[in-house]
Design a protein around this motif. Sequence first.
Motif, short mmCIF file in Angstrom:
data_model
loop_
_atom_site.label_atom_id
_atom_site.label_comp_id
_atom_site.label_asym_id
_atom_site.label_seq_id
_atom_site.Cartn_x
_atom_site.Cartn_y
_atom_site.Cartn_z
N PHE A 100 54.99 77.52 40.58
CA PHE A 100 55.25 77.55 39.69
C PHE A 100 56.31 79.24 40.01
O PHE A 100 57.01 79.44 38.55
N ILE A 101 55.89 80.07 40.23
CA ILE A 101 56.67 81.45 40.67
C ILE A 101 57.99 81.29 40.62
O ILE A 101 58.88 81.43 40.05
N LYS A 117 64.33 80.48 36.44
CA LYS A 117 64.55 80.70 34.76
C LYS A 117 65.14 81.93 34.66
O LYS A 117 64.94 82.53 33.04
N GLY A 118 64.53 82.77 35.76
CA GLY A 118 65.16 84.26 35.51
C GLY A 118 64.28 84.99 34.89
O GLY A 118 64.90 86.49 34.51
N PHE A 119 62.90 85.13 34.61
CA PHE A 119 61.98 85.83 34.59
C PHE A 119 61.62 86.46 35.93
O PHE A 119 61.68 86.28 37.40
N GLU A 120 60.94 87.99 36.24
CA GLU A 120 60.97 88.23 36.88
C GLU A 120 59.20 88.31 37.17
O GLU A 120 58.55 88.99 36.19
N GLU A 170 56.42 83.72 27.49
CA GLU A 170 55.10 82.61 27.19
C GLU A 170 55.21 81.41 27.41
O GLU A 170 54.57 80.50 27.52
N LYS A 171 55.85 80.91 25.89
CA LYS A 171 56.40 79.73 26.24
C LYS A 171 57.47 79.94 27.18
O LYS A 171 56.64 77.78 27.61
N ALA A 172 57.52 79.93 28.43
CA ALA A 172 58.41 79.92 29.18
C ALA A 172 57.19 80.00 30.66
O ALA A 172 56.90 78.32 31.40
#
Length: 317
Positions: free
Chosen positions: A250-251, A257-260, A277-279
């Motif tokens: 998951f991480i 996707k570019g999230f920290e 949240e969507k992501a």
Amino acid sequence: MMGQQMEINEIITTNNLTKYYGEIKGIDDVSIKIPAIGGIGFLGPNGAGKTTLIRTLLGIIRPTRGEAYVLNYNVKTEINHVRDRIGYIPEYNTAFIPDMTAMKFVAFCGRMNGLSTIESKQRASDSLYYVGLGEERYRKLGTFSLGMKQKVKLAVALVHDPEIIIADEPTNGLDPNGRNQMLELIRNLQTDQHKHVILSSHLLRDVEQTTNYAFVFSNGHILAQGKIKDLTSAKVSTISLRIKGDESKFIEEMKNKGFEIWQERGYIEVKKTNDTEKAIFKAAVNSRVEIRYLGSRSSSLEDVFVSLFKNKEEAIQ
Ligand SMILES: Nc1ncnc2c1ncn2[C@@H]1O[C@H](COP(=O)(O)OP(=O)(O)OP(=O)(O)O)[C@@H](O)[C@H]1O
Ligand SMILES: [Mg+2]
């Protein structure tokens, strides 16, 4: 001055820079651009990853993954260029030779950095005068106080006239007077020597007094960055999660996707941006995990400092 004096916007850039010590995370996916604006603070509690990042930039530690550039030189392939341009004040005590005079020691370090004998003597003398040890330069290091030793370390960092000075916790163990002198030297380096200075510290006060832009480290991540005056009033928003299933998958999905995203105290934390949240829900489906808890947190950096640093007084005094 050495080096080509081209216009630069960033002195240091890192891309997904990661260092694991076995299982232990030193820094994790750090992608930053350090602006060329004089004084920069690396702020964070013990174990946050400040020293690991610094040692990786100097090529002392090999990253597990990712790249770093110092004044556009690649740390992996052009380390000699990088070291020519950085003066480093290490966190722990340098192996001082007690019978050596300060002059001899600093000149010796200059020779190690490629200066000629004459140059190294001249530069050693200049650097020792600069840090306020001109009178004491022919005294043996064994007779020096901790504060004086810290100044010798600064003279060593300056001897080859680097563009960037990185000082790792240079005020540790100093009394208030010694601490103020060291902070003043660090400020002056920016104004009268036109050096880029990076100060690593776990004290907000030290960073506030000497720099105007800071990176806040937590748990191997950069939690926030910006001008100090904006930072202290800024809000940091994260989403906290608990999931059932393959957390690492998951991480990874979210990182791609570019999230920290990172793990902290049994939760997965995601720095909040648009559509976070969507992501999260999408990544959960893709990686076949179940979301058991989802909560939102928003705190001022002042609060974050207080919670990050165990000792409240230490953090904000
Ligand atoms: N040589 C090492 N071997 C194993 N783990 C290490 C090593 N060096 C650092 N670590 C771990 O890496 C993490 C980051 O440590 P680092 O020393 O970079 O933090 P720091 O921000 O400089 O902390 P401090 O304020 O205590 O100097 C910590 O969990 C630390 O225990
Ligand atoms: Mg450290």
